[in-house]
Structure formats: C-alpha cells, structure tokens
Design a protein around this motif. Structure first.
Motif, PDB file in Angstrom:
ATOM      1  N   LEU A   1       0.859  -1.190   0.000  1.00  0.00           N
ATOM      2  CA  LEU A   1       0.000   0.000   0.000  1.00  0.00           C
ATOM      3  C   LEU A   1       0.892   1.237   0.000  1.00  0.00           C
ATOM      4  O   LEU A   1       1.626   1.458   0.968  1.00  0.00           O
ATOM      5  CB  LEU A   1      -0.914   0.012   1.237  1.00  0.00           C
ATOM      6  N   PRO A   2       0.851   2.017  -1.070  1.00  0.00           N
ATOM      7  CA  PRO A   2       1.711   3.203  -1.123  1.00  0.00           C
ATOM      8  C   PRO A   2       1.509   4.098   0.102  1.00  0.00           C
ATOM      9  O   PRO A   2       0.387   4.365   0.518  1.00  0.00           O
ATOM     10  CB  PRO A   2       1.256   3.919  -2.395  1.00  0.00           C
ATOM     11  N   GLY A   3       2.621   4.527   0.662  1.00  0.00           N
ATOM     12  CA  GLY A   3       2.589   5.392   1.837  1.00  0.00           C
ATOM     13  C   GLY A   3       2.700   4.657   3.151  1.00  0.00           C
ATOM     14  O   GLY A   3       3.063   5.246   4.166  1.00  0.00           O
ATOM     15  N   SER A   4       2.405   3.367   3.172  1.00  0.00           N
ATOM     16  CA  SER A   4       2.438   2.644   4.444  1.00  0.00           C
ATOM     17  C   SER A   4       3.870   2.415   4.931  1.00  0.00           C
ATOM     18  O   SER A   4       4.115   2.376   6.134  1.00  0.00           O
ATOM     19  CB  SER A   4       1.672   1.320   4.351  1.00  0.00           C
ATOM     20  N   GLY A   5       4.826   2.302   4.029  1.00  0.00           N
ATOM     21  CA  GLY A   5       6.222   2.190   4.432  1.00  0.00           C
ATOM     22  C   GLY A   5       6.721   3.486   5.053  1.00  0.00           C
ATOM     23  O   GLY A   5       7.467   3.482   6.029  1.00  0.00           O
ATOM     24  N   GLN A   6       6.278   4.614   4.502  1.00  0.00           N
ATOM     25  CA  GLN A   6       6.644   5.907   5.067  1.00  0.00           C
ATOM     26  C   GLN A   6       5.988   6.086   6.438  1.00  0.00           C
ATOM     27  O   GLN A   6       6.592   6.647   7.352  1.00  0.00           O
ATOM     28  CB  GLN A   6       6.215   7.039   4.130  1.00  0.00           C
ATOM     29  N   PHE A   7       4.776   5.593   6.576  1.00  0.00           N
ATOM     30  CA  PHE A   7       4.090   5.658   7.871  1.00  0.00           C
ATOM     31  C   PHE A   7       4.854   4.837   8.907  1.00  0.00           C
ATOM     32  O   PHE A   7       5.077   5.285  10.031  1.00  0.00           O
ATOM     33  CB  PHE A   7       2.646   5.157   7.728  1.00  0.00           C
ATOM     34  N   TYR A   8       5.270   3.647   8.523  1.00  0.00           N
ATOM     35  CA  TYR A   8       6.071   2.776   9.396  1.00  0.00           C
ATOM     36  C   TYR A   8       7.373   3.481   9.805  1.00  0.00           C
ATOM     37  O   TYR A   8       7.813   3.379  10.940  1.00  0.00           O
ATOM     38  CB  TYR A   8       6.366   1.463   8.667  1.00  0.00           C
ATOM     39  N   ALA A   9       7.978   4.213   8.859  1.00  0.00           N
ATOM     40  CA  ALA A   9       9.235   4.911   9.127  1.00  0.00           C
ATOM     41  C   ALA A   9       9.013   6.259   9.811  1.00  0.00           C
ATOM     42  O   ALA A   9       9.956   7.022   9.988  1.00  0.00           O
ATOM     43  CB  ALA A   9      10.002   5.107   7.827  1.00  0.00           C
ATOM     44  N   GLU A  10       7.780   6.526  10.173  1.00  0.00           N
ATOM     45  CA  GLU A  10       7.402   7.733  10.908  1.00  0.00           C
ATOM     46  C   GLU A  10       7.557   9.010  10.094  1.00  0.00           C
ATOM     47  O   GLU A  10       7.840  10.077  10.617  1.00  0.00           O
ATOM     48  CB  GLU A  10       8.189   7.825  12.222  1.00  0.00           C
ATOM     49  N   ASN A  11       7.375   8.903   8.790  1.00  0.00           N
ATOM     50  CA  ASN A  11       7.350  10.061   7.896  1.00  0.00           C
ATOM     51  C   ASN A  11       5.894  10.290   7.475  1.00  0.00           C
ATOM     52  O   ASN A  11       5.480   9.928   6.384  1.00  0.00           O
ATOM     53  CB  ASN A  11       8.237   9.817   6.668  1.00  0.00           C
TER      54      ASN A  11
END
Length: 168
Positions: A63-73
């Motif tokens: 899901l695009p954006g979920s990796g950034q969410f995990y990385a706290e961005n």
C-alpha cells in the motif's frame, strides 16, 4: 537512568508490578514489565530493535505510503497514499466510462454502413467519428492515469527504501 514520564521528570515507583510501553523514534516499540520489590534504586536497560527499511519497502509495496508511515514520515505517507488513491480513482472512473462507450463504436459503425440516404450516411459517419474520438480520449486518459499511478508507486518504493531514515 530513571524512568522518565510525561513532562520529562524522573518517577519514583512504589512496590508492585508495572507495565510500560518503551518507544523511541525509528525503533520498534516494546512492552515491558517491571517488578519493584526493593526500596533502593534500580536501573533497567531496555534494548529496542531499530526499524528496518526492508520492512518499510514491503509495506510500501502492499500500500503506497504505508512504508513511510512505518518509518514515521507521516507527511510523505499521506502524500503517497492520497496521490495513489486519487490516481486509482481517476483510472477506475475512466475505465468504467470506457466500458460503456466502447461498445457504441461498433453500433455506430453498423448504423453508418447500413445508411442509404446521403444525409443519413453523413450524420451516422459524424456520430461514429465522434464516438471513436471519445473512446480514443478515454484510452489516452487511462494510459496517463495508469502511467502516473505506476510512477507514483515506484517513487514510493524508492523513497521507502532509500530515504526513510531507517537502517539495514
């Protein structure tokens, strides 16, 4: 060091069992239990596992954006998610419209080929040509939205892996 709570002040704990959630930026959170059974000071060391970019990449693949969410961005997460959702919606809407409009090309072509009067032939040809243009425009829009979605997804993956601020 002492256990630090809200407002950054050390806390003295009385006898008993305590549960805490240890957190730190860019590290996995961890639930810990502490048993205070002595009246003197005790020191606890908590080792948190750093978040890794492979997991961020995996999340962003799903899901695009979920990796950034995990990385706290959070800002980048919202941008990638909303851009992907918007492009997906636009693509789907055009695809839906295309499925309605495309079969009309054959029908209008048949009307044109079956026309006998010159005015009827001219009118049916213009209707057919207009429908062909509509369908071609829808195909072009689907290619643009699909391409933009693919580019957004790939940029999302590159960002999650290389620019997440995570190690490993």
């Amino acid at each position: 060091s002492d256990i630090i709570f809200k407002h950054g002040k050390p806390q003295n704990l009385i006898f008993g069992d305590y549960s805490f959630l240890a957190t730190a930026p860019k590290y996995q959170s961890k639930n810990i239990s502490v048993l205070v059974n002595k009246p003197k000071s005790q020191t606890f060391q908590i080792n948190l596992e750093p978040k890794n970019r492979i997991k961020a990449l995996t999340y962003s693949t799903l899901l695009p954006g979920s990796g950034q969410f995990y990385a706290e961005n959070k800002t980048k997460s919202a941008i990638f998610f909303l851009a992907s959702a918007g492009l997906s919606t636009m693509f789907y809407n055009n695809y839906d419209t295309y499925n309605v409009e495309e079969p009309l090309v054959s029908q209008y072509m048949e009307n044109y080929l079956n026309a006998t009067d010159l005015d009827e032939i001219d009118q049916n040809f213009n209707t057919y040509q207009s429908q062909v243009n509509t369908v071609n425009d829808l195909q072009t829009q689907m290619i643009l939205y699909g391409g933009a979605l693919a580019v957004t997804w790939v940029v999302n993956l590159i960002d999650a892996y290389f620019f997440s601020g995570l190690l490993e």
